[in-house]
Design an enzyme around this catalytic site. Sequence first.
Site, PDB file in Angstrom:
ATOM      1  N   GLY A   1       0.814  -1.204   0.000  1.00 37.33           N
ATOM      2  CA  GLY A   1       0.000   0.000   0.000  1.00 37.33           C
ATOM      3  C   GLY A   1       0.845   1.250   0.000  1.00 37.33           C
ATOM      4  O   GLY A   1       0.547   2.214   0.701  1.00 37.33           O
ATOM      5  N   HIS A   2       1.910   1.225  -0.809  1.00 31.16           N
ATOM      6  CA  HIS A   2       2.800   2.382  -0.912  1.00 31.16           C
ATOM      7  C   HIS A   2       3.645   2.282  -2.181  1.00 31.16           C
ATOM      8  O   HIS A   2       3.619   1.276  -2.875  1.00 31.16           O
ATOM      9  CB  HIS A   2       3.701   2.490   0.324  1.00 31.16           C
ATOM     10  N   ALA A   3       4.378   3.339  -2.441  1.00 31.30           N
ATOM     11  CA  ALA A   3       5.376   3.370  -3.521  1.00 31.30           C
ATOM     12  C   ALA A   3       6.649   3.969  -2.942  1.00 31.30           C
ATOM     13  O   ALA A   3       6.624   4.623  -1.892  1.00 31.30           O
ATOM     14  CB  ALA A   3       4.877   4.215  -4.691  1.00 31.30           C
TER      15      ALA A   3
ATOM     16  N   ARG B   1       2.501  -0.593  -4.928  1.00 29.91           N
ATOM     17  CA  ARG B   1       2.400  -2.038  -4.758  1.00 29.91           C
ATOM     18  C   ARG B   1       1.511  -2.391  -3.586  1.00 29.91           C
ATOM     19  O   ARG B   1       1.534  -1.715  -2.556  1.00 29.91           O
ATOM     20  CB  ARG B   1       3.772  -2.693  -4.607  1.00 29.91           C
TER      21      ARG B   1
ATOM     22  N   ILE C   1       5.672   6.938  -0.447  1.00 27.26           N
ATOM     23  CA  ILE C   1       4.425   7.625  -0.762  1.00 27.26           C
ATOM     24  C   ILE C   1       3.333   6.669  -0.292  1.00 27.26           C
ATOM     25  O   ILE C   1       3.185   5.568  -0.834  1.00 27.26           O
ATOM     26  CB  ILE C   1       4.281   7.906  -2.267  1.00 27.26           C
TER      27      ILE C   1
END
Length: 130
Positions: free
Chosen positions: A47-49, A94, A119
């Site tokens: 749940g981030h990049a 992802r 992010i």
Amino acid sequence: MNIEIINIPKVEDYRGNIAIVEKEVIPFEIKRVYYLYDVPSTAHRGGHAHKEQLELLIPLSGSFDVVLNDGKTKQTVTLNKPDKGLLIKTNIWRELENFSSGSVCLVLASDVFLEDDYIRDFDAFLDFVR
């Protein structure tokens, strides 16, 4: 999309296989290693990049799906072979889901934990990549 499947060399033997992760295989210097385990099948991880960090995800045991998004395209990659790793390069959102019982996801990262590199909000990610 800014991803790649990395073939991890293996030695096959009737007594069991050995997978070999050496610096010639990984396209970055490894600065952090962690792994996910005992993840419920209904849970979502990730749940981030990352803005700069690269990560290689290797399914040591079991299987799971990696849902990837570069802001234009969404793609799902199922990882279920311990000699195949998923290299996620920069600016890719992802999410990991559908963990099978007993699955273990090894993550090799190109940097130490830096909160500023993350992010964590999808709308902010979309603004960042546009």
